[in-house]
Design a protein around this motif. Structure first.
Motif, PDB file in Angstrom:
ATOM      1  N   LEU A   1       0.449   1.231  12.372  1.00 55.93           N
ATOM      2  CA  LEU A   1      -0.878   0.894  11.863  1.00 55.93           C
ATOM      3  C   LEU A   1      -1.463   2.065  11.092  1.00 55.93           C
ATOM      4  CD1 LEU A   1      -2.607  -0.876  14.890  1.00 55.93           C
ATOM      5  CD2 LEU A   1      -1.893  -1.936  12.757  1.00 55.93           C
ATOM      6  N   LEU A   2      -2.118   1.738   9.998  1.00 53.01           N
ATOM      7  CA  LEU A   2      -2.895   2.711   9.239  1.00 53.01           C
ATOM      8  C   LEU A   2      -4.361   2.446   9.508  1.00 53.01           C
ATOM      9  CD1 LEU A   2      -1.102   2.552   5.799  1.00 53.01           C
ATOM     10  CD2 LEU A   2      -1.486   4.633   7.096  1.00 53.01           C
TER      11      LEU A   2
ATOM     12  N   ILE B   1       0.862  -1.166   0.000  1.00 53.03           N
ATOM     13  CA  ILE B   1       0.000   0.000   0.000  1.00 53.03           C
ATOM     14  C   ILE B   1       0.907   1.227   0.000  1.00 53.03           C
ATOM     15  CG2 ILE B   1      -0.170   0.153   2.521  1.00 53.03           C
ATOM     16  CD1 ILE B   1      -3.180   0.728   2.126  1.00 53.03           C
ATOM     17  N   LEU B   2       0.437   2.331  -0.538  1.00 49.67           N
ATOM     18  CA  LEU B   2       1.244   3.548  -0.540  1.00 49.67           C
ATOM     19  C   LEU B   2       1.107   4.283   0.785  1.00 49.67           C
ATOM     20  CD1 LEU B   2       0.587   4.987  -4.108  1.00 49.67           C
ATOM     21  CD2 LEU B   2       2.549   3.668  -3.302  1.00 49.67           C
ATOM     22  N   ASP B   3       2.237   4.741   1.319  1.00 46.81           N
ATOM     23  CA  ASP B   3       2.253   5.536   2.535  1.00 46.81           C
ATOM     24  C   ASP B   3       1.512   6.839   2.238  1.00 46.81           C
ATOM     25  OD1 ASP B   3       2.942   7.451   4.526  1.00 46.81           O
ATOM     26  OD2 ASP B   3       4.823   6.406   4.910  1.00 46.81           O
ATOM     27  N   PRO B   4       0.443   7.172   2.980  1.00 47.36           N
ATOM     28  CA  PRO B   4      -0.318   8.384   2.678  1.00 47.36           C
ATOM     29  C   PRO B   4       0.487   9.662   2.877  1.00 47.36           C
ATOM     30  CG  PRO B   4      -1.097   7.380   4.706  1.00 47.36           C
ATOM     31  CD  PRO B   4      -0.112   6.433   4.101  1.00 47.36           C
TER      32      PRO B   4
ATOM     33  N   LEU C   1      -6.738   7.335   4.421  1.00 47.13           N
ATOM     34  CA  LEU C   1      -5.827   6.497   5.198  1.00 47.13           C
ATOM     35  C   LEU C   1      -5.096   7.407   6.170  1.00 47.13           C
ATOM     36  CD1 LEU C   1      -4.182   4.207   2.507  1.00 47.13           C
ATOM     37  CD2 LEU C   1      -5.707   3.499   4.345  1.00 47.13           C
ATOM     38  N   THR C   2      -5.070   7.032   7.449  1.00 48.58           N
ATOM     39  CA  THR C   2      -4.460   7.871   8.466  1.00 48.58           C
ATOM     40  C   THR C   2      -3.567   7.001   9.339  1.00 48.58           C
ATOM     41  OG1 THR C   2      -6.500   9.165   8.548  1.00 48.58           O
ATOM     42  CG2 THR C   2      -4.956   9.478  10.353  1.00 48.58           C
ATOM     43  N   TRP C   3      -2.352   7.482   9.644  1.00 48.45           N
ATOM     44  CA  TRP C   3      -1.504   6.780  10.594  1.00 48.45           C
ATOM     45  C   TRP C   3      -2.122   6.906  11.977  1.00 48.45           C
ATOM     46  CZ3 TRP C   3       1.779   3.422   9.039  1.00 48.45           C
ATOM     47  CH2 TRP C   3       2.508   3.601   7.879  1.00 48.45           C
ATOM     48  N   LEU C   4      -2.139   5.805  12.719  1.00 49.23           N
ATOM     49  CA  LEU C   4      -2.622   5.845  14.093  1.00 49.23           C
ATOM     50  C   LEU C   4      -1.442   6.194  14.982  1.00 49.23           C
ATOM     51  CD1 LEU C   4      -4.929   2.706  14.163  1.00 49.23           C
ATOM     52  CD2 LEU C   4      -5.581   5.103  13.998  1.00 49.23           C
ATOM     53  N   SER C   5      -1.532   7.292  15.705  1.00 48.65           N
ATOM     54  CA  SER C   5      -0.430   7.704  16.571  1.00 48.65           C
ATOM     55  C   SER C   5      -0.342   6.790  17.774  1.00 48.65           C
ATOM     56  CB  SER C   5      -0.598   9.155  16.999  1.00 48.65           C
ATOM     57  OG  SER C   5      -1.810   9.322  17.682  1.00 48.65           O
TER      58      SER C   5
ATOM     59  N   THR D   1       4.136   9.901   2.489  1.00 49.81           N
ATOM     60  CA  THR D   1       5.313  10.018   1.617  1.00 49.81           C
ATOM     61  C   THR D   1       5.112   9.459   0.212  1.00 49.81           C
ATOM     62  OG1 THR D   1       6.207   7.866   2.269  1.00 49.81           O
ATOM     63  CG2 THR D   1       6.824   9.785   3.629  1.00 49.81           C
ATOM     64  N   GLY D   2       4.118   8.594   0.033  1.00 47.47           N
ATOM     65  CA  GLY D   2       3.906   7.961  -1.263  1.00 47.47           C
ATOM     66  C   GLY D   2       4.777   6.743  -1.489  1.00 47.47           C
ATOM     67  N   LEU D   3       5.630   6.389  -0.518  1.00 49.93           N
ATOM     68  CA  LEU D   3       6.477   5.209  -0.630  1.00 49.93           C
ATOM     69  C   LEU D   3       5.641   3.943  -0.489  1.00 49.93           C
ATOM     70  CD1 LEU D   3       9.503   6.343   1.562  1.00 49.93           C
ATOM     71  CD2 LEU D   3       9.379   6.260  -0.936  1.00 49.93           C
ATOM     72  N   THR D   4       6.070   2.869  -1.109  1.00 43.08           N
ATOM     73  CA  THR D   4       5.363   1.597  -1.024  1.00 43.08           C
ATOM     74  C   THR D   4       5.710   0.895   0.283  1.00 43.08           C
ATOM     75  OG1 THR D   4       5.401   1.386  -3.414  1.00 43.08           O
ATOM     76  CG2 THR D   4       4.982  -0.623  -2.162  1.00 43.08           C
ATOM     77  N   LEU D   5       4.678   0.469   1.015  1.00 47.73           N
ATOM     78  CA  LEU D   5       4.842  -0.242   2.277  1.00 47.73           C
ATOM     79  C   LEU D   5       4.283  -1.649   2.128  1.00 47.73           C
ATOM     80  CD1 LEU D   5       3.489   2.550   4.645  1.00 47.73           C
ATOM     81  CD2 LEU D   5       5.894   2.001   4.197  1.00 47.73           C
ATOM     82  N   SER D   6       4.951  -2.640   2.707  1.00 53.27           N
ATOM     83  CA  SER D   6       4.490  -4.023   2.662  1.00 53.27           C
ATOM     84  C   SER D   6       3.461  -4.247   3.763  1.00 53.27           C
ATOM     85  CB  SER D   6       5.658  -4.976   2.869  1.00 53.27           C
ATOM     86  OG  SER D   6       6.638  -4.757   1.893  1.00 53.27           O
ATOM     87  N   ILE D   7       2.333  -4.848   3.394  1.00 55.42           N
ATOM     88  CA  ILE D   7       1.257  -5.104   4.352  1.00 55.42           C
ATOM     89  C   ILE D   7       1.473  -6.452   5.016  1.00 55.42           C
ATOM     90  CG2 ILE D   7      -1.210  -5.560   4.585  1.00 55.42           C
ATOM     91  CD1 ILE D   7      -1.665  -3.638   2.272  1.00 55.42           C
TER      92      ILE D   7
END
Length: 90
Positions: A74-75, A32-35, A84-88, A37-43
């Motif tokens: 976690l997103l 999935i793309l990091d909301p 999509l939001t990062w959970l702090s 940075t746009g970098l690809t993250l492995s799920i």
């Protein structure tokens, strides 16, 4: 093809609805793309459940929680505001 056990169908449908994954449930995307940075993250896993969105504060029964491999954060995928939001702190 069956979905891997760590993928909740409702979570997959929520992420597909917001454009984060393939719409076809038999074609699970391993990334999935990091909301931010746009970098690809492995799920590593997706689950669904009732939760309140940290962005729009709407409660949904099909909120998607996405675990990523790179840094174990976690997103949160919201079906209401379509974000999509990062959970702090996660």
């Amino acid at each position: 093809m069956k979905l891997p056990a760590h993928w909740a169908v409702a979570g997959h449908e929520t992420l597909a609805a917001i454009g984060a994954l393939s719409v076809a449930p038999d074609r699970v995307s391993p990334s999935i793309l990091d909301p931010a940075t746009g970098l690809t993250l492995s799920i590593s896993g997706v689950d669904a459940g009732a939760a309140t969105c940290p962005s729009c504060e709407t409660r949904s029964a099909n909120a998607a929680f996405v675990a990523v491999v790179e840094d174990l954060r976690l997103l949160f995928g919201c079906p209401s505001c379509q974000r999509l939001t990062w959970l702090s702190g996660a």
